[in-house]
Motif scaffolding. Sequence first.
Motif, short mmCIF file in Angstrom:
data_model
loop_
_atom_site.label_atom_id
_atom_site.label_comp_id
_atom_site.label_asym_id
_atom_site.label_seq_id
_atom_site.Cartn_x
_atom_site.Cartn_y
_atom_site.Cartn_z
N LEU A 165 0.86 -1.17 0.00
CA LEU A 165 0.00 0.00 0.00
C LEU A 165 0.90 1.22 0.00
CD1 LEU A 165 -2.58 -1.10 2.71
CD2 LEU A 165 -2.79 -1.26 0.23
N ALA A 166 0.65 2.11 -0.91
CA ALA A 166 1.45 3.32 -1.03
C ALA A 166 0.52 4.48 -1.35
CB ALA A 166 2.50 3.16 -2.13
N PRO A 167 0.94 5.69 -1.04
CA PRO A 167 0.10 6.84 -1.38
C PRO A 167 -0.18 6.87 -2.88
CG PRO A 167 1.92 7.51 0.03
CD PRO A 167 2.18 6.09 -0.37
N LYS A 168 -1.38 7.25 -3.23
CA LYS A 168 -1.79 7.30 -4.64
C LYS A 168 -0.82 8.13 -5.48
CE LYS A 168 -5.89 8.46 -7.32
NZ LYS A 168 -7.26 8.93 -7.23
N THR A 169 -0.26 9.16 -4.89
CA THR A 169 0.64 10.03 -5.64
C THR A 169 1.96 9.36 -6.00
OG1 THR A 169 1.49 10.92 -3.55
CG2 THR A 169 -0.30 12.15 -4.64
N THR A 170 2.28 8.23 -5.37
CA THR A 170 3.55 7.55 -5.66
C THR A 170 3.39 6.26 -6.46
OG1 THR A 170 3.53 6.27 -3.61
CG2 THR A 170 4.58 8.45 -3.54
N LEU A 171 2.17 5.85 -6.72
CA LEU A 171 1.95 4.55 -7.35
C LEU A 171 2.62 4.42 -8.72
CD1 LEU A 171 -1.77 3.86 -6.42
CD2 LEU A 171 0.29 2.94 -5.36
N TYR A 172 2.50 5.41 -9.54
CA TYR A 172 3.09 5.32 -10.87
C TYR A 172 4.62 5.27 -10.77
CZ TYR A 172 3.87 5.97 -15.83
OH TYR A 172 4.27 5.79 -17.12
N THR A 173 5.17 5.99 -9.82
CA THR A 173 6.62 5.94 -9.59
C THR A 173 7.03 4.54 -9.20
OG1 THR A 173 6.62 8.25 -8.90
CG2 THR A 173 8.51 6.89 -8.21
N TRP A 174 6.29 3.88 -8.31
CA TRP A 174 6.59 2.51 -7.92
C TRP A 174 6.54 1.59 -9.14
CZ3 TRP A 174 6.82 -0.33 -3.09
CH2 TRP A 174 7.04 0.48 -1.98
N TYR A 175 5.51 1.74 -9.94
CA TYR A 175 5.35 0.91 -11.13
C TYR A 175 6.57 1.05 -12.05
CZ TYR A 175 3.31 -0.89 -15.44
OH TYR A 175 3.08 -1.59 -16.60
N LYS A 176 7.00 2.28 -12.28
CA LYS A 176 8.17 2.51 -13.13
C LYS A 176 9.43 1.89 -12.53
CE LYS A 176 8.00 6.93 -13.56
NZ LYS A 176 8.19 8.33 -13.92
N GLU A 177 9.56 1.89 -11.22
CA GLU A 177 10.73 1.29 -10.56
C GLU A 177 10.77 -0.23 -10.79
OE1 GLU A 177 13.41 2.56 -8.48
OE2 GLU A 177 12.84 4.37 -9.55
N PHE A 178 9.62 -0.89 -10.75
CA PHE A 178 9.59 -2.33 -11.02
C PHE A 178 10.07 -2.62 -12.43
CE2 PHE A 178 7.21 -2.72 -7.16
CZ PHE A 178 7.39 -4.03 -6.76
N ILE A 179 9.68 -1.77 -13.36
CA ILE A 179 10.13 -1.93 -14.75
C ILE A 179 11.63 -1.63 -14.85
CG2 ILE A 179 9.94 -0.98 -17.08
CD1 ILE A 179 6.92 -0.52 -16.43
N LYS A 180 12.06 -0.56 -14.23
CA LYS A 180 13.47 -0.15 -14.28
C LYS A 180 14.39 -1.26 -13.78
CE LYS A 180 16.66 3.08 -12.01
NZ LYS A 180 16.71 4.22 -11.08
#
Length: 157
Positions: A95-110
Amino acid sequence: MPVASLEVPSPEESENVWSLIPQLKRKLHMHQKKAFEFPWRNLAGSVVPSMMDPSSDKMGGCVVSHTPGAGKTFLIIAFLASYLKIFRGKRPLVLAPKTTLYTWYKEFIKWEIPVPVHLIHDRRTKRTRFSSRGFQNRAKTLVNCLDKIQKWHAQPV
């Protein structure tokens, strides 16, 4: 999402959880390395696979929190990559703040981590006022979220 092949010894052969992610260990900072063992001790009871007992009362949960930019995302990615090698079929939920979700997603790809990621709320999800149109939009969002949760539940690693 690209999936990297992470060749490591089997969990039974591993001296400790670090041997499960040697390519990531080299990239973690010292404070992240120390913090990496925290969820292992709290969620699995040990950093040594042979000492982990899924039925132990010592296992529980944990919260990792710190200031922005401290490396929490990469730390959790490293933890998940190793955790799912030992506990196959588990479905961790971050669970992460909504404002950081896309950043997390990009990190998994990175970091090319072979962990399925389901964004329950994406960047387009926005808050609407309660009106007939707003209610329809919220209902569509709810159905979309439930669909993603179903996919998360159905797809063990």
